[in-house]
Structures are given as structure tokens and as C-alpha cells.
Design an enzyme around this catalytic site. Structure first.
Site, PDB file in Angstrom:
ATOM      1  N   ASN A  14      -8.085  -0.009   7.583  1.00  0.00           N
ATOM      2  CA  ASN A  14      -6.859   0.783   7.681  1.00  0.00           C
ATOM      3  C   ASN A  14      -6.389   0.789   9.126  1.00  0.00           C
ATOM      4  OD1 ASN A  14      -4.732   2.534   7.295  1.00  0.00           O
ATOM      5  ND2 ASN A  14      -5.994   4.374   7.191  1.00  0.00           N
ATOM      6  N   TYR A  56       0.841  -1.191   0.000  1.00  0.00           N
ATOM      7  CA  TYR A  56       0.000   0.000   0.000  1.00  0.00           C
ATOM      8  C   TYR A  56       0.880   1.246   0.000  1.00  0.00           C
ATOM      9  CZ  TYR A  56      -2.957   3.749   1.829  1.00  0.00           C
ATOM     10  OH  TYR A  56      -3.607   4.943   2.007  1.00  0.00           O
ATOM     11  N   ASP A  64      -3.084   5.405  -2.263  1.00  0.00           N
ATOM     12  CA  ASP A  64      -3.961   6.473  -1.789  1.00  0.00           C
ATOM     13  C   ASP A  64      -4.258   7.392  -2.975  1.00  0.00           C
ATOM     14  OD1 ASP A  64      -5.236   8.532  -0.452  1.00  0.00           O
ATOM     15  OD2 ASP A  64      -3.738   8.676   1.146  1.00  0.00           O
ATOM     16  N   CYS A 119      -5.234  14.022   6.980  1.00  0.00           N
ATOM     17  CA  CYS A 119      -5.070  12.613   7.332  1.00  0.00           C
ATOM     18  C   CYS A 119      -6.318  12.090   8.028  1.00  0.00           C
ATOM     19  CB  CYS A 119      -3.849  12.447   8.245  1.00  0.00           C
ATOM     20  SG  CYS A 119      -3.666  10.804   8.973  1.00  0.00           S
ATOM     21  N   ASP A 172      -6.628   9.964  -2.361  1.00  0.00           N
ATOM     22  CA  ASP A 172      -7.232  11.123  -1.692  1.00  0.00           C
ATOM     23  C   ASP A 172      -8.647  11.373  -2.202  1.00  0.00           C
ATOM     24  OD1 ASP A 172      -4.998  11.698  -0.018  1.00  0.00           O
ATOM     25  OD2 ASP A 172      -3.966  12.546  -1.744  1.00  0.00           O
ATOM     26  N   GLU A 207     -11.930   9.069  -1.477  1.00  0.00           N
ATOM     27  CA  GLU A 207     -12.649   9.443  -0.255  1.00  0.00           C
ATOM     28  C   GLU A 207     -13.624  10.597  -0.458  1.00  0.00           C
ATOM     29  OE1 GLU A 207      -9.472  12.258   2.066  1.00  0.00           O
ATOM     30  OE2 GLU A 207      -8.811  10.251   1.504  1.00  0.00           O
ATOM     31  N   GLU A 243     -13.249   4.788   7.406  1.00  0.00           N
ATOM     32  CA  GLU A 243     -12.051   5.251   8.099  1.00  0.00           C
ATOM     33  C   GLU A 243     -12.342   5.684   9.525  1.00  0.00           C
ATOM     34  OE1 GLU A 243      -9.102   4.878   8.194  1.00  0.00           O
ATOM     35  OE2 GLU A 243      -7.929   6.494   7.314  1.00  0.00           O
ATOM     36  N   HIS A 283      -7.988   3.974  -3.138  1.00  0.00           N
ATOM     37  CA  HIS A 283      -9.203   4.398  -2.432  1.00  0.00           C
ATOM     38  C   HIS A 283      -9.478   5.874  -2.695  1.00  0.00           C
ATOM     39  CE1 HIS A 283      -6.768   6.206   0.824  1.00  0.00           C
ATOM     40  NE2 HIS A 283      -6.133   5.050   0.955  1.00  0.00           N
ATOM     41  N   ARG A 331     -13.952   5.057   0.003  1.00  0.00           N
ATOM     42  CA  ARG A 331     -13.614   5.368   1.398  1.00  0.00           C
ATOM     43  C   ARG A 331     -14.489   6.509   1.902  1.00  0.00           C
ATOM     44  NH1 ARG A 331      -7.726   7.602   3.685  1.00  0.00           N
ATOM     45  NH2 ARG A 331      -8.594   9.203   5.057  1.00  0.00           N
ATOM     46  N   ASP A 359       0.319  15.594   6.095  1.00  0.00           N
ATOM     47  CA  ASP A 359      -0.745  15.082   5.231  1.00  0.00           C
ATOM     48  C   ASP A 359      -1.964  16.005   5.297  1.00  0.00           C
ATOM     49  OD1 ASP A 359      -2.330  13.549   3.607  1.00  0.00           O
ATOM     50  OD2 ASP A 359      -2.566  11.883   5.006  1.00  0.00           O
TER      51      ASP A 359
END
Length: 391
Positions: A305, A134, A178, A215, A180, A207, A282, A205, A252, A149
Site C-alpha cells: 500500500n 482499488y 477496502d 486510517c 476494514d 485487517e 501496513e 483486504h 492485512r 477515515d
């Protein structure tokens, strides 16, 4: 598009000789743990295509689930593969997306992905035999641009890093990355998915945070309205279909902090209905909540996660597997220990005037982790003499 329809329509090619190619459709995957539209694969179809033949290879049609009778002995037979057999079962270099999708469809094991952020951390994960990796957004942001982040790293930095990691070894483990928020509206989301696919990323993923995201294990997260989030999913799914890719789309949601558990389940169900292959909620606040999410969204695969010392309780690999999660990522698995080791070493250098590297960690050892033997073999097999005298 569901997981099964992507895999079942993607033949596995093997070179028979210079003039003949045999195409064989994959069969016999386990279809009991996925979305209701998943079905068993049709019987094997073998088509011989001559090199100069313009024959069009037919695609397998979508299929629907036919439940087995409750007393059927077939229910008790576990025909799933083992994770370590998946990559080796494909004789030629295959896309990371195909490998990851095969893992999801043909095994029932938890896919454990250590978080990696650069070439060395990825090479180390490969050295230890992990079946997947990942690429962490937090690690990418910290290592490449030295920033927190907070949506500072954008598509360019993320795609470039993911491409490097995904292409370290053509026969290596698939990379989940990731992605985002997709870095904009639907047009930008589609562009992001297309670039990730071309970069060799197996899945990512997407989101529902606002563009000025942070983050997932920080407080103060804000999310967009559900319809805006679903438009991102639609755009991502359409881009994946347009490129005819096995790319695994992971939906996500970060809505738990502000909207609560029920809103998260609603958003993930809507994303699933729009084509997302896997779900990710998450920031679970308890192990019971994590287990409940698996039940509420079954048989859709969920990703967990794990961020130690973050907002969620520590859940072990065994616990996650028993709960029914299919993928587990460890976002800070290499970044946090790297900081600790670097800081301790530099403190020793500052205070004692020596680095103190263990004797077995030589330059040659580090280069071997990074593929030295392969590079030497390439040179030697091509008739080169760069390494005749050794190292």
C-alpha cells in the site's frame, strides 16, 4: 484454499451454439511464486454438455507441487502472460474475481491499482487502461459522507460504493476494495464477504485493528489479539468457499506500530495458513523492511500500500516489482489530487469570479469518459431515436 485450487476448479465457459456448451479448464499457469501447495494444472479436459443434459461437470482435484530438477530447462522458460492480455483472453464477461485471480496466477507482473473513490475517478482509471483498481476506504468515507477515515463508514456505504464501481463495465478491470475489520465478529465478517462477492468485488483486504479503527497511516492504531484476528480470516475464507467464489482474500495487519515486525509476520503466516490468498503489512518504516517482508513470506504473494506523505517511505512501482510484490495499491492517488484541483478552482472562482476550465474539458468530454458512446449505441441499436440529431 489456495489461489491455484480456486482457479483450476473453475472452468471457462464459451457458447458454441444454442444447444451445446463447451467447458474447458484453464491450464499452464505459473506456479513458482505461490504457496507450497500450488502445483501445475492437470491436462486440459473438454466436456460437451447438451443443453438438456443433466450431466454433472466434474471438478478438478487439488494438486501438490512436484519440484523440477535443478538442471531442468523448463525452469528457465517464462510462460507467464502479460497483464494486458488477461482480460482480453476471456471472451465472455467474467467475474472480477476470476480476472484478478488469473492475473495473480498466470502473470508475474506487478498489478498496479490506482485508488478510486467514485464513478468519475474509476472511469478515468479505466480510460487510461489500468489493469485493476482499488476502492479506497478513506476516499469512500471522505467522498460519500464527508468524514475522516475513523470507522465512520460501515458495510452499507462501503458495499454500495464498491458495487457501483465494480459494475461500471462488465469487461472492465477487477476491483480490489477496502473491507476494514469486517465490521464486527465472525458472523458480520462472513456477511461482509458474501455481500462484497454478490456486489462483484474481485478481492478485499481484512485487517486486525479494533472495530474503532483508523486510517493505516495515522498514529495510535490498536489491534485485536491474534486469535481474534484469525477468527475473522476463518470466517471470511469459509464464506468465500461457501459461495464457491474466486474472491481474493487479502490478510492485512496493522500491528507494526504496537507489536513490531515479528508479530506482523506471525499474524500473516497464520492468516495464510487459514486460507488468505495475499498478505498486506501496513505501514512499513523503511524500504529494507518492505523487501524483507517479501522474503520472509515467500512465495506467498504480498500487496504493498503506497500512501505518499504517510507513515511509509515512497516506493516506486519499479522498486516494488524488483522486491517481488505482486499487487500495489495507491490509496490516495485520485483523492488527494482531486482536493488540490477542487480547492484551486474554487479559490479562483471566489477571488476572480471564473472557474477557468480548460477549453478541451467540455460537458461532452466528461460524459464520454463516463460511457456516453456506449449509451448512445444502446439506444441506436435498439431502434431508438434519441440521438439522431447528435449532441
Amino acid at each position: 484454499m489456495t489461489l491455484s485450487t480456486v482457479l483450476s476448479t473453475d472452468p471457462v465457459s464459451s457458447l458454441d451454439n444454442e444447444s451445446t456448451i463447451v467447458l474447458q479448464a484453464a491450464v499452464d499457469f505459473v506456479a513458482t511464486q505461490f504457496h507450497e501447495s500450488i502445483k501445475s494444472t492437470p491436462p486440459v479436459t473438454i466436456i460437451e454438455v447438451l443443453a438438456d443434459d443433466n450431466t454433472t461437470v466434474p471438478m478438478l482435484e487439488d494438486v501438490t507441487v512436484v519440484p523440477l530438477p535443478e538442471d531442468s530447462p523448463e525452469e528457465k522458460i517464462d510462460r507467464s502472460l502479460r497483464l494486458q492480455h488477461v482480460v482480453s483472453s476471456v471472451l465472455e464477461p467474467a467475474s472480477g474475481a476470476k480476472k484478478l485471480r488469473k492475473m495473480l496466477l498466470e502473470t508475474n507482473e506487478l498489478i498496479v491499482c490506482p485508488g478510486v473513490y467514485d464513478g468519475l475517478s474509476a472511469r478515468t482509471a479505466m480510460e487510461l487502461g489500468f489493469n485493476a483498481m482499488y476502492m479506497t476506504g478513506a476516499g469512500t468515507t471522505a467522498s460519500r459522507i464527508g468524514q475522516p477515515d475513523l470507522a465512520i463508514a460501515q458495510l452499507h456505504e462501503m458495499r454500495e460504493n464498491a458495487e457501483m464501481i465494480a459494475n461500471l463495465d462488465a469487461f472492465g478491470p477487477p476491483l480490489i476494495a477496502d473491507m476494514d475489520t469486517g465490521y464486527g465478529g465472525p458472523i458480520m465478517v462472513a456477511r461482509t464477504v458474501e455481500q462484497y462477492i454478490r456486489a462483484g468485488v474481485a478481492g478485499a483486504h481484512l485487517e486486525d485493528q479494533v472495530l474503532t479503527k483508523r486510517c493505516g497511516h495515522l498514529s495510535g492504531k490498536k489491534v485485536v489479539p491474534q486469535e481474534e484476528y484469525i477468527s475473522r480470516i476463518r470466517a471470511a475464507h469459509a464464506a468465500r468457499v461457501r459461495l464457491q467464489s474466486d474472491f481474493v482474500l487479502i490478510a492485512r495487519t496493522d500491528a507494526l506500530q504496537s507489536l513490531g515486525y515479528d508479530a506482523c509476520i506471525s499474524r500473516l503466516r497464520a492468516a495464510r495458513d487459514e486460507g488468505a490468498d495475499v498478505g498486506l503489512l501496513e505501514g512499513f518504516t523503511s524500504t529494507a523492511q518492505a523487501a524483507q517482508a517479501v522474503k520472509d513470506l515467500a512465495p506467498w504473494p504480498l500487496l504493498l500500500n503506497s500512501v505518499e506523505n504517510g507513515k511509509s517511505p515512497v516506493i516506486t512501482v519499479d522498486e516494488a516489482s524488483r522486491m517481488g510484490f505482486r499487487i500495489m495499491i495507491f490509496s490516495f492517488a485520485t483523492l488527494a489530487p482531486a482536493y488540490v484541483a477542487i480547492r484551486e478552482t474554487l479559490s479562483r472562482l471566489k477571488n476572480e469570479g471564473i472557474v477557468g476550465t480548460p477549453q478541451h474539458i467540455t460537458p461532452v468530454k466528461l460524459f464520454e469518459v463516463c460511457g456516453l458512446e456506449h449509451s448512445m449505441a444502446v439506444d441506436t441499436n435498439a431502434g431508438g431515436s434519441s440521438f439522431v440529431g447528435g449532441l
